[in-house]
Design an enzyme around this catalytic site. Sequence first.
Site, PDB file in Angstrom:
ATOM      1  N   CYS A 162       0.848  -1.202   0.000  1.00 21.75           N
ATOM      2  CA  CYS A 162       0.000   0.000   0.000  1.00 21.75           C
ATOM      3  C   CYS A 162       0.878   1.246   0.000  1.00 21.75           C
ATOM      4  CB  CYS A 162      -0.924  -0.008   1.212  1.00 21.75           C
ATOM      5  SG  CYS A 162      -1.952   1.473   1.319  1.00 21.75           S
ATOM      6  N   CYS A 165      -0.415   4.238   2.003  1.00 23.56           N
ATOM      7  CA  CYS A 165      -0.164   4.116   3.444  1.00 23.56           C
ATOM      8  C   CYS A 165       1.308   4.371   3.776  1.00 23.56           C
ATOM      9  CB  CYS A 165      -0.502   2.718   3.963  1.00 23.56           C
ATOM     10  SG  CYS A 165      -1.944   1.963   3.224  1.00 23.56           S
ATOM     11  N   ASP A 166       2.212   3.864   2.960  1.00 25.21           N
ATOM     12  CA  ASP A 166       3.608   3.775   3.409  1.00 25.21           C
ATOM     13  C   ASP A 166       4.616   4.634   2.644  1.00 25.21           C
ATOM     14  OD1 ASP A 166       2.803   1.942   5.300  1.00 25.21           O
ATOM     15  OD2 ASP A 166       3.098   0.216   3.985  1.00 25.21           O
TER      16      ASP A 166
END
Length: 355
Positions: A162, A165-166
């Site tokens: 992801c 997200c990261d």
Amino acid sequence: METAKVVIIGSGPAGFSAAIYTSRAMLKPVLFGGLKSGGQLMNTTEVENYAGFSEGIMGPDLMMSMRKQAEKFGTVIKDQYVTAVDLSARPFKIWTNLPNGQDPEDFANKATPEEMQASQEAIKQNEPAILAESLIISTGAAPILLNVPGEHEFFARGVSACAVCDAAFFKEKIVYVIGGGDSAMEDATALTKFATEVHIVHRRDKFRASKVMVERVLNNPKIKVHWNSSLKEILGHKVVEKVKLIEDGREVEYPTQGVFLAIGHKPMNDIFKGQLLIDDHGYVVTRQSATAQGVELAKTSLSEQGLVQFPSMTSVEGVFAAGDGVDVRYKQAITAAGQGCAASLDAERWLEDQD
Ligand code: NAP
């Protein structure tokens, strides 16, 4: 046999949010959360983009807190997999047993659709575990993995599925994105805001992603594409340090700190196949799905004022769906939680209409 007003299947942000809302609405929901409660966030480290946690929160802590909150308002949580459902008549029938000797983890994660179908015939010979007046499906999706050495070992320690997200954890780092679809293009572009170099590894000489996204990638000087290449291994000590690729039939090692897998997601909807509308990618279709099928469903449910009634309802009256198993586009914990809330409000209002 017990009949619940609401049964929720799934224990990610969508499932727990649906449980918090329906239990606070005194609907006494029963939530089946699988053997490993908590969903995809149990495999992450720090979550920095879930509103309300200004210092960030560890994924497992967030999920345990959601579970506690759902229990506080009276949700009955059963740490069991749902193995079969019958949605042909109300109340819906829900089973949790397995044929003798079958491992629940194997059933949930490794069974082919054919094996699952065969098991379900046997499962349905037994009494259902529970009956449900309404059902909220929030079984989620799992990123598809490559099963190469190092992938599992370094997951959340340099390996991610992801980028939204990261990506911010990879400031001034070199990263590799695997895949050639829209997700890979989107991930690579997002990563260029942080990383110094972004490499895309694709197994063919042509991307399958949409033209506009491909052009954005090919025109970005920070992105290098490795055509006709594949990831053979992820190497490192405690964190990712190198990737081993196969390029033109030769093994080549490159230094990197991050590997983003973007080869698609598998929605966990196999037990519902044949019982409600599921799209070509395996996502449950609801009245708000951004697909031709979703638009068709929406049209048949317009109110006198021209508003879609119960937008989270599936093609089966009384069955609602939320989270990554429905959502091909956003796949964020917070959007899943929002959809879980919406599904619970729809279920509550729909149940009121039935009384
Ligand atoms: P996808 O379209 O299925 O693409 C997967 C990519 O990974 C393909 O390029 C495929 O290669 C490659 N791949 C698959 N298995 C592989 C393997 N074992 N080894 C190496 N490469 C492998 O998946 P997606 O990109 O996640 O997109 C899924 C759906 O979501 C699509 O409908 C997409 O349009 C949509 N989506 C939309 C947006 C947006 O509009 N913002 C963003 C993301 C996703 P091949 O090309 O060789 O098959």
